[in-house]
Design a protein around this motif. Structure first.
Motif, PDB file in Angstrom:
ATOM      1  N   UNK A 111      32.297  35.134  24.917  1.00  0.00           N
ATOM      2  CA  UNK A 111      33.196  35.840  23.825  1.00  0.00           C
ATOM      3  C   UNK A 111      34.412  35.162  23.606  1.00  0.00           C
ATOM      4  N   UNK A 113      36.943  35.759  21.358  1.00  0.00           N
ATOM      5  CA  UNK A 113      37.930  36.664  21.363  1.00  0.00           C
ATOM      6  C   UNK A 113      38.688  37.098  22.851  1.00  0.00           C
ATOM      7  N   UNK A 114      37.883  37.245  23.815  1.00  0.00           N
ATOM      8  CA  UNK A 114      38.161  37.405  25.045  1.00  0.00           C
ATOM      9  C   UNK A 114      38.868  36.274  25.778  1.00  0.00           C
ATOM     10  N   UNK A 117      42.280  35.862  24.260  1.00  0.00           N
ATOM     11  CA  UNK A 117      43.208  36.984  24.666  1.00  0.00           C
ATOM     12  C   UNK A 117      43.768  36.477  26.107  1.00  0.00           C
ATOM     13  N   UNK A 118      42.762  36.062  26.999  1.00  0.00           N
ATOM     14  CA  UNK A 118      43.147  35.563  28.429  1.00  0.00           C
ATOM     15  C   UNK A 118      44.106  34.496  28.213  1.00  0.00           C
ATOM     16  N   UNK A 121      47.641  35.977  27.384  1.00  0.00           N
ATOM     17  CA  UNK A 121      48.031  36.767  28.621  1.00  0.00           C
ATOM     18  C   UNK A 121      48.716  35.897  29.689  1.00  0.00           C
ATOM     19  N   UNK A 122      47.992  34.955  29.826  1.00  0.00           N
ATOM     20  CA  UNK A 122      48.328  33.906  30.777  1.00  0.00           C
ATOM     21  C   UNK A 122      49.672  33.313  30.443  1.00  0.00           C
TER      22      UNK A 122
END
Lengths: 146, 146
Positions: A111, A113-114, A117-118, A121-122
């Motif tokens: 995915x 998108x995931x 996002x990860x 976040x990192x």
DNA sequence: GTCAATGCAAATCGTTTGCATGAAC
DNA sequence: GTTCATGCAAACGATTTGCATTGAC
């Protein structure tokens, strides 16, 4: 088989480490590269016994080879409860896993998108990502119907 | 302690199953509910020995209780990499982890978008999620500066 | 008093290790 | 010939099971 490339990689790594190239390690790497499946040590051993009966590879060698191959990044593993550690070849695109805790089956997904996002976040945490691993555990459709 | 509610739940479940309510199960459930931490069986055992020295709970009882409590959904477990199965109470908010492979530090994070995408993916696969686990491995800011 | 739960020790499972032998270099 | 890898069996740590005893109901 079309996996000469990965066997070359194996040879290079082994040479660069002053280790010795053996049939056993090549066979185990080939099994995981060719098979599109997640296998634990026992399962790899079974396949060796079936497909390479002329070799008599001990279970200790399987474990040693799997640990080594993972260390040098030619295979990867995911671990969860019952069935122990499962290994897969690195010839596939990055993906995450849906793991059925009833039957042990593993479905893959990707995915974008995931992933994005990860990364974000990192970045927000000033964290330098090496890799990530996302597992969704639960009950697969087949087991729900049982 | 404010965990009478969960002990009531335990009593109800045990009664409904024709089983017997014991101090041991209550103690183990309380430890996991009160402590905001992931514990494996050994660690739960250590806490019992330290905090409830008058009881002499065997390790087998710890394992039996953990399996039972997870089965009836009063606690949950995750496979945290190499350390085996770790358990936690159900009172804690869900979160994921940034794990530094240099110093071992763990940062927690929560991202609604990722959660939502995961739910969607599970739904699309007719997969009944029990829990999920997302770990981002890498080097934390402190270690980068070393 | 009945039956489930416990504590203990033995058993089991997956994995690792010690050691003598065999294979790669 | 030297050194590393292998196969085997024993060792290992985590978890489970068998059984006599204890404790909840």
């Amino acid at each position: 088989m079309g996996n000469e490339k990965i066997l070359e990689q194996l040879k290079d790594i082994i040479k660069s480490k002053g280790m010795k190239y053996t049939e056993q390690r090549a066979i185990i790497l080939q099994i995981l590269t060719d098979l599109n499946n997640h296998l634990n040590a026992e399962e790899v051993h079974d396949i060796v016994k079936k497909d390479y009966p002329e070799h008599n590879i001990g279970i200790a060698t399987i474990y040693r080879a799997l640990n080594f191959l993972e260390e040098v990044n030619l295979i990867s593993s995911i671990s969860f409860g019952k069935d122990g550690k499962k290994y897969e070849g690195k010839n596939k695109e990055h993906h995450d896993h849906l793991i059925c805790t009833a039957c042990g089956s593993i479905e893959e997904f990707y995915d974008k998108d995931i992933e994005d996002r990860q990364d974000m976040i990192a970045k927000n945490n000033n964290f330098e990502t090496t890799y990530h691993s996302l597992q969704i555990f639960g009950i697969c459709q087949l087991c729900q119907n049982k």
